[in-house]
Design a protein around this motif. Structure first.
Motif, PDB file in Angstrom:
ATOM      1  N   VAL A 265      -2.220  -1.236  -2.021  1.00  0.00           N
ATOM      2  CA  VAL A 265      -2.448   0.216  -1.878  1.00  0.00           C
ATOM      3  C   VAL A 265      -2.534   0.799  -2.986  1.00  0.00           C
ATOM      4  O   VAL A 265      -3.324   1.621  -3.116  1.00  0.00           O
ATOM      5  CB  VAL A 265      -1.159   0.671  -0.845  1.00  0.00           C
ATOM      6  CG1 VAL A 265      -0.044   1.015  -1.437  1.00  0.00           C
ATOM      7  CG2 VAL A 265      -1.825   1.973  -0.159  1.00  0.00           C
TER       8      VAL A 265
ATOM      9  N   THR B  85      -5.690   3.114  -4.044  1.00  0.00           N
ATOM     10  CA  THR B  85      -5.799   4.467  -4.425  1.00  0.00           C
ATOM     11  C   THR B  85      -6.215   4.920  -5.613  1.00  0.00           C
ATOM     12  O   THR B  85      -6.920   5.804  -5.710  1.00  0.00           O
ATOM     13  CB  THR B  85      -4.244   4.952  -4.219  1.00  0.00           C
ATOM     14  OG1 THR B  85      -3.904   4.538  -3.125  1.00  0.00           O
ATOM     15  CG2 THR B  85      -4.187   6.459  -4.408  1.00  0.00           C
TER      16      THR B  85
ATOM     17  N   MET C 295      -6.465   3.173   2.230  1.00  0.00           N
ATOM     18  CA  MET C 295      -5.237   3.829   1.754  1.00  0.00           C
ATOM     19  C   MET C 295      -4.322   4.043   2.959  1.00  0.00           C
ATOM     20  O   MET C 295      -2.978   3.663   2.798  1.00  0.00           O
ATOM     21  CB  MET C 295      -5.517   5.294   1.192  1.00  0.00           C
ATOM     22  CG  MET C 295      -6.007   4.877  -0.526  1.00  0.00           C
ATOM     23  SD  MET C 295      -6.997   6.552  -0.872  1.00  0.00           S
ATOM     24  CE  MET C 295      -5.694   7.592  -1.085  1.00  0.00           C
TER      25      MET C 295
ATOM     26  N   ILE D 167      -3.361   0.362   4.601  1.00  0.00           N
ATOM     27  CA  ILE D 167      -2.298  -0.376   3.558  1.00  0.00           C
ATOM     28  C   ILE D 167      -1.117   0.344   3.658  1.00  0.00           C
ATOM     29  O   ILE D 167       0.004  -0.354   3.543  1.00  0.00           O
ATOM     30  CB  ILE D 167      -3.120  -0.759   2.538  1.00  0.00           C
ATOM     31  CG1 ILE D 167      -4.221  -1.287   2.759  1.00  0.00           C
ATOM     32  CG2 ILE D 167      -2.024  -1.621   1.727  1.00  0.00           C
ATOM     33  CD1 ILE D 167      -4.355  -2.728   3.494  1.00  0.00           C
ATOM     34  N   SER D 168      -1.210   1.620   3.530  1.00  0.00           N
ATOM     35  CA  SER D 168       0.124   2.474   3.649  1.00  0.00           C
ATOM     36  C   SER D 168       1.060   2.137   4.619  1.00  0.00           C
ATOM     37  O   SER D 168       2.188   1.931   4.506  1.00  0.00           O
ATOM     38  CB  SER D 168       0.105   3.934   3.530  1.00  0.00           C
ATOM     39  OG  SER D 168      -0.468   4.249   2.121  1.00  0.00           O
TER      40      SER D 168
ATOM     41  N   TRP E 145       2.380  -1.336   4.309  1.00  0.00           N
ATOM     42  CA  TRP E 145       3.436  -1.273   3.484  1.00  0.00           C
ATOM     43  C   TRP E 145       4.726  -0.778   3.987  1.00  0.00           C
ATOM     44  O   TRP E 145       6.009  -1.339   3.988  1.00  0.00           O
ATOM     45  CB  TRP E 145       3.172  -0.213   2.198  1.00  0.00           C
ATOM     46  CG  TRP E 145       4.474  -0.244   1.291  1.00  0.00           C
ATOM     47  CD1 TRP E 145       4.814  -1.163   0.082  1.00  0.00           C
ATOM     48  CD2 TRP E 145       5.352   0.783   1.573  1.00  0.00           C
ATOM     49  NE1 TRP E 145       6.222  -0.678  -0.392  1.00  0.00           N
ATOM     50  CE2 TRP E 145       6.317   0.294   0.414  1.00  0.00           C
ATOM     51  CE3 TRP E 145       5.735   1.576   2.344  1.00  0.00           C
ATOM     52  CZ2 TRP E 145       7.592   1.083   0.398  1.00  0.00           C
ATOM     53  CZ3 TRP E 145       6.858   2.574   1.911  1.00  0.00           C
ATOM     54  CH2 TRP E 145       7.783   2.106   1.157  1.00  0.00           C
TER      55      TRP E 145
ATOM     56  N   ASN F 242       5.129   7.627   0.814  1.00  0.00           N
ATOM     57  CA  ASN F 242       4.059   6.552   0.915  1.00  0.00           C
ATOM     58  C   ASN F 242       3.948   6.381   2.493  1.00  0.00           C
ATOM     59  O   ASN F 242       3.106   5.568   2.678  1.00  0.00           O
ATOM     60  CB  ASN F 242       5.059   5.080   0.499  1.00  0.00           C
ATOM     61  CG  ASN F 242       5.013   4.895  -0.890  1.00  0.00           C
ATOM     62  OD1 ASN F 242       4.873   5.725  -1.724  1.00  0.00           O
ATOM     63  ND2 ASN F 242       5.926   4.024  -1.256  1.00  0.00           N
TER      64      ASN F 242
ATOM     65  N   HIS G  73       4.598   4.733  -4.912  1.00  0.00           N
ATOM     66  CA  HIS G  73       4.830   3.343  -5.447  1.00  0.00           C
ATOM     67  C   HIS G  73       5.265   3.220  -6.604  1.00  0.00           C
ATOM     68  O   HIS G  73       5.817   2.082  -6.934  1.00  0.00           O
ATOM     69  CB  HIS G  73       3.299   2.603  -5.173  1.00  0.00           C
ATOM     70  CG  HIS G  73       3.122   2.452  -3.735  1.00  0.00           C
ATOM     71  ND1 HIS G  73       3.450   1.569  -2.928  1.00  0.00           N
ATOM     72  CD2 HIS G  73       2.551   3.259  -2.795  1.00  0.00           C
ATOM     73  CE1 HIS G  73       3.166   1.256  -1.761  1.00  0.00           C
ATOM     74  NE2 HIS G  73       2.635   2.596  -1.447  1.00  0.00           N
TER      75      HIS G  73
END
Lengths: 173, 469
Positions: B293, B297, B327, B330-331, B334, B375, B406
């Motif tokens: 991510v 970004t 973004m 995948i955020s 995460w 995040n 991150h």
């Protein structure tokens, strides 16, 4: 009210899209278009307002989250805070990780189902509903456009529609 | 062709110089003896008190699992003397206050000495992981034969240019740790290992030569794949057929297989082994999500920057929209992994696993939970709306927040094991970020000048130019 409409049938979606643009340019009013499948860009060409379904879904999701939080806060923390396997049930935040799977699922559940129901209601779909299909071929391979004939000369409009590539035109009184 | 503006170059160089000076200060300011620590703590009265209270708490944590099986107290095991002293300490019950105090100060001393090293390590790894994440994303685009992204390929290639210097820096840092110039990795200290049965049982994997060989293999493999992909991409500009594209397609697929294995092992080696008593099975994925991510970004931010300087003619809002979608997605990925790791350990509450999170919640509460806001909450709320994903400054602002988040993620993974409760985001940390940020900017934008910004000869380039969502 305008009771007269013209049904113009097209055989191809490219033709249909082009016709929609021409008809809108000529300032005729398109009442409805029946297609056998989604035609990409048709709503844009017709100038339809974007859907707000996603916004309702977001709000339903928030409702679902609120329901989950309120439910578990009441059941697990306020009503009967038992010691279950040593999980801290003194406050909601302390035991929250255990509630997250339910909070997530209820959010998704509310967002998805209520949005689908909203869709059915807004598009007036239900079992035993009488189909509103003007021509059965539109579910197979034909595209039908309903143009208001209201204050226009029918012959001129028919000519115009033929020029846009319609293969059949019918006057519906 | 892109020309590196002198302003950007100057900014990058100033960042590097300021960062380097700050770091040197960080090393000088680190205390050298226990007396220095006492002096420092005396000058901050309340600060010392705070530590004292926390110390009593730590003893409690330590006694939780019971026995002398030293469960996970990295900061303690770090310094061999205090570790040995601690064993006696445990036997003798609570020793006299005086010896306890000294031991405490020594403990703090080792943490403070680690601070500038850990700051460098976090920053070096952070920027390295960005370029690694971009390389993974780039390979995914090739292997998936994505039709939207080829106009962004040169931006991605430029970001991966940092892989070689950044990887070398990380490797040098690991070598320095192996040479005992710092105490980032506890298990590298033979004195600690001698008293620690748990680490002894892991020495077949955790020993310095094998550790460095592994690191060299990962880095060599990644850099090698990156080199080939880039070379082919440049060659493709004058290609008449698709043979080079096919070659790159196979390379990308091969890289992804190699990557997922080595990335996982890299996360065990470079990050998880900082806490050698602790393990988590989804750790590799967790680190992957973070680097992926951050990489995406960075692609979005640099693309928007270049677009605003009108270098990327064919990049339109739909490309930005797609990057923003990545973004966003995948955020959430995460967060999913963060929560899965946290919740499983919190729920079962097994002492030898849970100390990892106890330490983070006790000492790192703000960054540990603040991470969830930067995040997860931020990108989810700001990038959910389809229109917002097209607003460039919106994407940039969210991107900056995600990158900060991150950085915190890496910080919270590395710091508790190296500096413990003596953490602070002060001069050494910010300087290290400036130093590597400047280096990263310089190398990436310098690499952008090396090739035209639009790839040619890619069979998907036409589709990509007309991409519209």
């Amino acid at each position: 009210m305008a009771s007269k409409v013209l049904h113009a049938i097209y055989r191809d979606d490219d033709l249909l899209l082009q016709a929609v643009k021409q008809i809108r340019e000529a300032r005729y009013h398109i009442g409805e278009i029946y297609c056998p499948f989604p035609v990409h860009g048709l709503d844009k060409a017709m100038g339809l307002a974007p859907t707000r379904l996603a916004i309702t879904s977001f709000m339903y999701g928030l409702v679902g989250l609120a329901v989950a939080v309120a439910m578990m806060n009441f059941i697990m923390i306020e009503d009967w805070p038992q010691d279950i396997g040593g999980k801290p049930s003194f406050s909601f935040i302390e035991n929250m990780p255990a509630f997250v799977p339910i909070m997530f699922e209820l959010t998704v559940f509310f967002a998805a189902h209520l949005m689908v129901i909203t869709f059915y209601m807004r598009s007036r779909l239900w079992p035993f509903k009488k189909a509103e299909n003007p021509d059965v071929r539109t579910t197979d391979d034909m595209f039908l456009m309903e143009v208001d004939a209201a204050n226009h000369n029918i012959d001129d409009l028919t000519d115009f529609l033929y020029k846009t590539g319609a293969s059949e035109i019918k006057l519906i009184e | 062709m892109y020309t590196l503006s002198s302003k950007l170059k100057l900014t990058a160089i100033i960042c590097m110089i300021v960062g380097a000076i700050g770091l040197i200060y960080g090393f000088i300011a680190a205390p050298e003896t226990v007396e220095d620590v006492k002096e420092m703590m005396a000058s901050h009265g309340e600060h010392g008190e705070e530590h004292a209270t926390e110390d009593t708490h730590e003893v409690n944590v330590e006694q939780l699992p019971g026995g002398d099986t030293e469960v996970e107290n990295i900061e303690h095991t770090e310094d061999n003397e205090s570790h040995a002293a601690e064993a006696e300490h445990a036997e003798a019950g609570h020793g006299e206050e005086a010896s306890h105090d000294n031991e405490h100060y020594e403990h703090i001393l080792h943490q403070l000495q680690n601070k500038p090293w850990a700051a460098i390590y976090v920053a070096a790894f952070f920027f390295f992981m960005i370029s690694l994440g971009v390389l993974a994303f780039y390979a995914v685009q090739y292997a998936a034969q994505a039709g939207w992204s080829p106009v962004l390929f040169r931006v991605m290639e430029a970001i991966t240019a940092y892989l070689l210097p950044g990887g070398l820096i990380v490797f040098v840092l690991l070598v320095l740790s192996g040479l005992h110039l710092n105490h980032l990795f506890v298990w590298m200290d033979p004195e600690v290992v001698a008293h620690d049965e748990i680490i002894q049982n892991k020495t077949a994997y955790l020993n310095v030569p094998f550790f460095l060989i592994r690191a060299a293999i990962y880095l060599g493999g990644w850099i090698f794949f990156r080199h080939l992909l880039r070379k082919n991409s440049i060659k493709m500009d004058d290609a008449t057929d698709n043979t080079i594209f096919k070659k790159n397609f196979k390379l990308a697929a091969g890289f992804l297989v190699f990557f997922i294995v080595t990335e996982s092992m890299m996360s065990w080696d470079w990050i998880m082994s900082l806490d050698p008593h602790w393990f988590s099975t989804l750790f590799g994925w967790f680190v992957f999500a973070s680097l992926f991510v951050s990489g995406i970004t960075t692609i979005a931010i640099i693309t928007i920057y270049l677009k605003s300087r009108s270098y990327l003619e064919f990049v339109n809002d739909s490309h930005i929209h797609d990057l923003a979608k990545f973004m966003f997605g995948i955020s959430i990925f995460w967060t999913y992994l963060w929560f899965s790791q946290f919740m499983l350990i919190w729920y079962s509450n097994i002492p030898e696993e849970v100390v990892y999170f106890i330490q983070r919640i006790e000492d790192y509460q703000l960054p540990f939970f603040g991470m969830l806001i930067t995040n997860f909450l931020f990108p989810v709320l700001l990038l959910m709306n389809s229109d917002y994903k097209r607003v460039n400054w919106f994407v940039v602002m969210t991107g900056i927040v995600i990158l900060c988040g991150h950085y915190l993620n890496v910080y919270v993974m590395v710091m508790p094991a190296t500096v413990g409760e003596s953490w602070f985001i002060g001069i050494p940390e910010i300087s290290a970020m400036l130093l590597f940020g400047g280096l990263f900017t310089f190398i990436v934008f310098n690499s952008l000048t090396k090739a035209p910004l639009l790839v040619k000869g890619n069979p998907f380039i036409k589709e990509s130019k007309h991409y519209h969502y």
